[in-house]
Structure formats: C-alpha cells, structure tokens
Design an enzyme around this catalytic site. Structure first.
Site, mmCIF file in Angstrom:
data_model
loop_
_atom_site.group_PDB
_atom_site.id
_atom_site.type_symbol
_atom_site.label_atom_id
_atom_site.label_comp_id
_atom_site.label_asym_id
_atom_site.label_seq_id
_atom_site.Cartn_x
_atom_site.Cartn_y
_atom_site.Cartn_z
ATOM 1 N N ARG A 109 -10.701 15.702 8.067
ATOM 2 C CA ARG A 109 -11.571 16.087 6.951
ATOM 3 C C ARG A 109 -12.950 16.463 7.468
ATOM 4 N NH1 ARG A 109 -10.769 10.701 3.682
ATOM 5 N NH2 ARG A 109 -8.578 10.493 4.211
ATOM 6 N N HIS A 141 -12.997 2.827 0.583
ATOM 7 C CA HIS A 141 -13.022 1.799 1.653
ATOM 8 C C HIS A 141 -13.772 0.548 1.208
ATOM 9 C CE1 HIS A 141 -12.720 5.211 4.863
ATOM 10 N NE2 HIS A 141 -11.514 4.723 4.612
ATOM 11 N N GLU A 197 -7.955 -5.399 5.591
ATOM 12 C CA GLU A 197 -7.891 -5.103 4.154
ATOM 13 C C GLU A 197 -6.766 -5.887 3.479
ATOM 14 O OE1 GLU A 197 -8.255 -0.979 5.536
ATOM 15 O OE2 GLU A 197 -9.083 -0.562 3.554
ATOM 16 N N ARG A 230 -2.682 -2.188 -3.253
ATOM 17 C CA ARG A 230 -3.877 -1.406 -2.984
ATOM 18 C C ARG A 230 -3.829 -0.172 -3.892
ATOM 19 N NH1 ARG A 230 -5.512 2.300 2.164
ATOM 20 N NH2 ARG A 230 -7.655 2.600 1.536
ATOM 21 N N ASN A 249 0.869 -1.171 0.000
ATOM 22 C CA ASN A 249 0.000 0.000 0.000
ATOM 23 C C ASN A 249 0.912 1.229 0.000
ATOM 24 O OD1 ASN A 249 -1.794 2.040 0.510
ATOM 25 N ND2 ASN A 249 -2.578 1.182 2.434
#
Ligand code: AMP
Length: 402
Positions: A237, A176, A381, A87, A10
């Site tokens: 965020r 996601h 993940e 990823r 990733n």
C-alpha cells in the site's frame, strides 16, 4: 486477570487464523490457519504442543473449515472453553469497545460493511459459521477501530464538507487499535509506569503499518484513516499520496477508479518502490547486496515513518517512550536505527548493541541512556482479543480482578 480459554478467530475472505488462548499461559496450546478456502487447494494447518500438522480440506468454505477445527478445539480446551472472540476490522462509530455478539451487533457490523467492503463481510462469515457450530458459547466481537473511537474531533475529521461526515461517515477511523492498546499497556508495565499516567508513540510495522499517539491509555491520533490505506508506506500500500492522483491518472492515462485503487493498495508501497518485494526481510537482503530499488524502498519507508511519528508527537504532552512492534518493528534493527536517526529533534537515540539484540520475540529497551525510552514490544493481538472477550463474558469482580 479473568480465567478461561478463548478461541480467537480472525476471518479473511479466503482464510481463517485461529488461536486458543488461555491468558494465564504464556503460549497458545493450539493455533493455526485455514487457507485458500473455497478452492480445491483449501488446507488446514495447525500447531499443537510444538508439533505442526496439515490436512487438505478441498473445497471447504468457512463453515466447513471451522467444523473441521471443532473436534481439535474440544480436545485441547475441553470444558475450559469459555467463549469465542472474533477480530472485526471495522466497527465504524457504533463500537468504542468489544461487544457481545447478538442480532444487534451483527446488524451494526453489517451496516458498517460499506466502510470495509473486503473485511467486514469476511468477518461476518466467520461469525455466522461460529454461531452455527457453537450455538451455546458466548461470542464477542473485538474491533480494530474501537481504540481510536476516543480520538478528539480535530484528529478524526477531514477538512471536507460537513455533510460527508454527518450523512456518510467520512472521517478518520484508524486501525490496529488492538495492537497499539496492547503494546502501550505492556510498555507501561515494562517501564514501571501506570498506564493511566504515561504517554507513548507506537509504530506497528507489518504488512500493514500505522503509528499512534497514546496518552494515559487513550488513543489521541493515528496514521490510518477512513481506510487502512492512509498514512505510512506499507508492504503493497502506498500510504499518503496526493488525492488528485485519481484525476491525474484518469486524464493522462485513462485509468479507471478501480485501476488506481488497485494500484494504490496492491502494487505500491515497498513492492512498488523496490520493484522487487513487499517483504522487508527480502529487501534488507537485497539492500545488503547493493540493489538500488531495495535501498530506496527502505529509505522512503523509514523517512515517512519518522515523519509520521514526529507529527504524532503533537498529540502528546510529554514523551515516555517510542514503541516498535509488528513483524518489521520487532525484527528489523536496520529500520529502527534509520527511523530513530531521523528523530533527533525528539532527542531520541539508540543503543546499537541493544537494538541489534532485540529480534525474534526479544523485547526490551533499545534507547541510549539519558534519552527518551525506545522499546521493542512484541504485539499479541490474539491475547488482547481473548482478554477483551473474557472481560465481556465475565466482567471483572473484586474476586477475579487481576
Ligand atoms: P507482520 O504483518 O506483522 O507479520 O509483518 C510482516 C513483515 O515483517 C514482513 O515485511 C517481513 O519481512 C517482516 N519481517 C519479519 N521478520 C523480519 C526480520 N527478521 N527482518 C526484517 N523484517 C522482518
């Protein structure tokens, strides 16, 4: 279940997270992080057999960091190394599933870069470096957006002029996806229901957070949109704001596009509301000590999360359960309790003792009996990326179907 060990990578702009995953094993034989790449402080950290190790790799870029990792991977995985799973954040409308990496896949990821200008170029750096170092290994891209490519048009279209969608790809993509897919499959397993006949609300709550409605193994709606800024309150965020904020701040404060964009992505969310931290653990502690900003940040986070979950309920014909996952979802009994407290209309209720017990990797039901299920399901993940990679490399046959 297909067998073989997969190196899962990733890549961020200055970091590489990695894990060796053997889906037959419950834990990773090797995992770690190369960070601050391109700087004099670059370092490689890894964990093997429960032991932690670090080396300085001053000035190393992605290629140099992966080259450093190569002997470790070869020592641990040896001949079992079957491939590499990358990823990739944004697959645009090109990818509705994982894809074997070849020139066409790389070109399509590059073409999608305008939709994820920070993430896709970093993911491509990792792919280029891995192709250079492991030219003979099959490699697969697994996309955060792919699970949501199946959304119905009424869920993915913005109410904007059609040309913006048709000619410029302006639509809701969602992110996601690997996590929402993994935890919904695990939840079905835990509840003894077939994935193909079960309906879930999923809340992935980490530094980035999103909700998802999943019906019979398919994503039907999700809270993130064109970019991962839309939807819930996150670490830094803002989530949803009135889009006229851009014009308002320009006219009243003279803020540029870049200033507002930076503020919404990096100075807002839990950090902006609390004035203290983007980290839920720190905020819970400060809240317990009476910090009003921390209390407000937690209240807004939970209320907005509940509101999003209630909205996602519109996409479900029935509710088989609500899933909490991600660093906050897996650990914060306070966030789970406050959020479920706002969802009485969905008849959700928690068992306080079960809720308090589900932390640090513990999974299980936390709902009160007689009410719809609420489950804590740790996400993984890396494991899902490894499974998708193996399935792409060696599609299931009657012999290796698990
Ligand atoms: P992630 O991005 O999934 O690694 O999640 C990071 C978030 O999980 C941060 O806000 C952490 O503070 C939060 N988190 C991790 N452990 C806990 C905990 N025990 N209690 C509350 N929040 C936690």
């Amino acid at each position: 279940m297909p067998s073989g060990t997969i190196l899962v990578i990733n890549c961020g702009s200055s970091s590489i997270k990695f894990a060796l995953v053997d889906p037959q094993q419950p834990t990773f034989p090797l995992n770690g992080l190369a960070e601050r790449l391109g700087s004099p402080e670059a370092a490689l950290h890894w964990q093997q057999d429960g032991q932690k190790h670090s080396v300085a790799i001053a000035g190393a870029d992605h290629l140099a960091a992966l080259a450093q990792l190569l002997p470790l991977v070869q020592t641990v995985a040896g001949a079992q190394l079957a491939g590499i799973g990358h990823r990739v954040v944004h697959g645009g409308e090109h990818f509705s599933a994982a894809s074997r990496i070849d020139a066409l896949t790389v070109a399509a990821i590059r073409a999608t870069a305008p939709l994820a200008p920070l993430h896709n170029p970093a993911n491509l750096q990792g792919i280029d470096a891995a192709l250079a170092l492991f030219p003979d290994l099959p490699q697969v891209a697994v996309f955060d957006t792919a699970f949501h490519q199946d959304l119905p048009e009424h869920a993915y279209r913005y109410a904007l002029p059609e040309t913006l969608y048709r000619e410029h790809g302006v639509r809701r993509y969602g992110f996601h996806g690997t996590s929402h897919r993994y935890v919904s499959m695990r939840a079905a397993e835990m509840a003894g229901l077939p994935v193909a006949d079960s309906c879930w609300l999923s809340a992935h709550l980490g530094n980035g957070s999103s909700t998802c409605a999943i019906v019979n193994g398919r994503s039907r709606d999700t809270s993130m949109g064109l970019t991962p800024l839309e939807g819930l309150v996150m670490g830094t965020r803002s989530g949803d704001v009135d889009p006229n904020l851009f014009g308002h701040l320009s006219r009243t404060l003279g803020w540029s596009l870049e200033q507002t964009e930076h503020m919404l992505n990096h100075d807002s969310g839990l950090l902006g509301l609390s004035g203290l931290s983007n980290d839920m653990r720190s905020l819970e502690q400060a809240h317990a000590e009476g910090h009003p900003g921390a209390t407000l940040a937690i209240e807004v986070f939970c209320y907005r999360l509940a509101k999003s979950l209630a909205a996602m309920g519109c996409a479900l014909p029935q509710l088989d359960g609500l899933i909490f996952t991600g660093g906050i979802g897996e650990n914060s009994a306070l966030v789970r309790s406050k959020t479920v407290g706002h969802l009485k209309l969905l008849n959700l209720r928690l068992d306080p003792a079960a809720n308090a017990a589900c932390v640090r990797g513990a999974s299980g039901p936390i709902g009160e009996s007689g009410h719809p299920r609420v489950l804590v399901v740790p996400t993984n993940e890396e494991r899902q990326i490894a499974l998708d990679t193996l399935a792409e490399i060696a599609p299931p046959t009657p012999q290796n179907q698990g």
